[in-house]
Design an enzyme around this catalytic site. Sequence first.
Site, PDB file in Angstrom:
ATOM      1  NE  ARG A   1     -11.000 -29.865 -75.844  1.00  0.00           N
ATOM      2  CZ  ARG A   1     -11.174 -28.540 -75.781  1.00  0.00           C
ATOM      3  NH1 ARG A   1     -12.346 -28.013 -76.084  1.00  0.00           N
ATOM      4  NH2 ARG A   1     -10.186 -27.747 -75.428  1.00  0.00           N
TER       5      ARG A   1
ATOM      6  CB  CYS B   1     -13.402 -23.994 -76.307  1.00  0.00           C
ATOM      7  SG  CYS B   1     -12.840 -25.021 -74.945  1.00  0.00           S
TER       8      CYS B   1
HETATM    9  C1  BEZ Z   1      -8.625 -24.607 -75.127  1.00  0.00           C
HETATM   10  O1  BEZ Z   1      -7.812 -24.068 -75.845  1.00  0.00           O
HETATM   11  O2  BEZ Z   1      -9.814 -24.701 -75.437  1.00  0.00           O
HETATM   12  C2  BEZ Z   1      -8.172 -25.243 -73.848  1.00  0.00           C
HETATM   13  C3  BEZ Z   1      -6.914 -25.830 -73.815  1.00  0.00           C
HETATM   14  C4  BEZ Z   1      -6.470 -26.395 -72.630  1.00  0.00           C
HETATM   15  C5  BEZ Z   1      -7.280 -26.377 -71.495  1.00  0.00           C
HETATM   16  C6  BEZ Z   1      -8.541 -25.806 -71.565  1.00  0.00           C
HETATM   17  C7  BEZ Z   1      -8.990 -25.242 -72.742  1.00  0.00           C
END
Ligand code: BEZ
Length: 240
Positions: free
Chosen positions: A139, A56
């Site tokens: 997402r 993110c």
């Molecule tokens: C992230 O790194 O943004 C992420 C990865 C896996 C699950 C939720 C967020």
Amino acid sequence: MTVVDTPTPAFTMPRIGDPAPSFTAATTQGDINFPSDYAGKWVILFSHPADFTPVCTSEFMTFASMQEEFAAYNTELVGLSVDGLYSHIAWLRTIKDKIEFKGMRDVEVTFPLIEDISMEVARKYGMIMPGEDSTKAVRAVFVIDPKAVIRTIIYYPQSTGRNFDELLRVVKALQTADHFDVATPADWRPGDRVIVPPAGSCGTAKDRMDGEDEGLECADWFFCTKDLPEVEVEAAIRHR
Ligand code: BEZ
């Protein structure tokens, strides 16, 4: 003993062509009324799973660094996660102060990030996919047009960061399709040939195949393309 079933909150899924569901929300840029605050603009409304997570973070830095480019195409960015406002503020400050990614640093995120602790907005937009995670959004990306109609929906799982060049390409393709009444083929970019609407009559189909329609190239009666120079596309859709 009487067992009372607690109703499961509804998960709705808006579709392409639907009006964008409305909501009011607190954001890192103050309260917003959606979509009315964005009348006349294109909007990319997108969700991410959580603040202070690496994928993110990379996405927010990339989106923020492209914000001016999206604005040039009359397109505003609005993010959302089910975290609270203070978490959002702390995360965006950390990004600016500490994080470097692919040569980007000191990145200030100035587009609004919605707090959605109640998941009200995430549920309305189908951003929660319980099979993946029932407490965080996936997402999701909604491209919404100036009349507040949903024009594109793209979902990515939590583990896969989005391709922001593709999101800009989609915005340009939608705006080009609207302005020139054409469709855009696979992998289209401004300057590539575009697809003209299908022949609506046998006469038009024949004319096209006989080469009567100047400027068209037809592989068959239903597959005709024409040149649309990049300068014409940009003159029509680029605002600054
Ligand atoms: C992230 O790194 O943004 C992420 C990865 C896996 C699950 C939720 C967020």
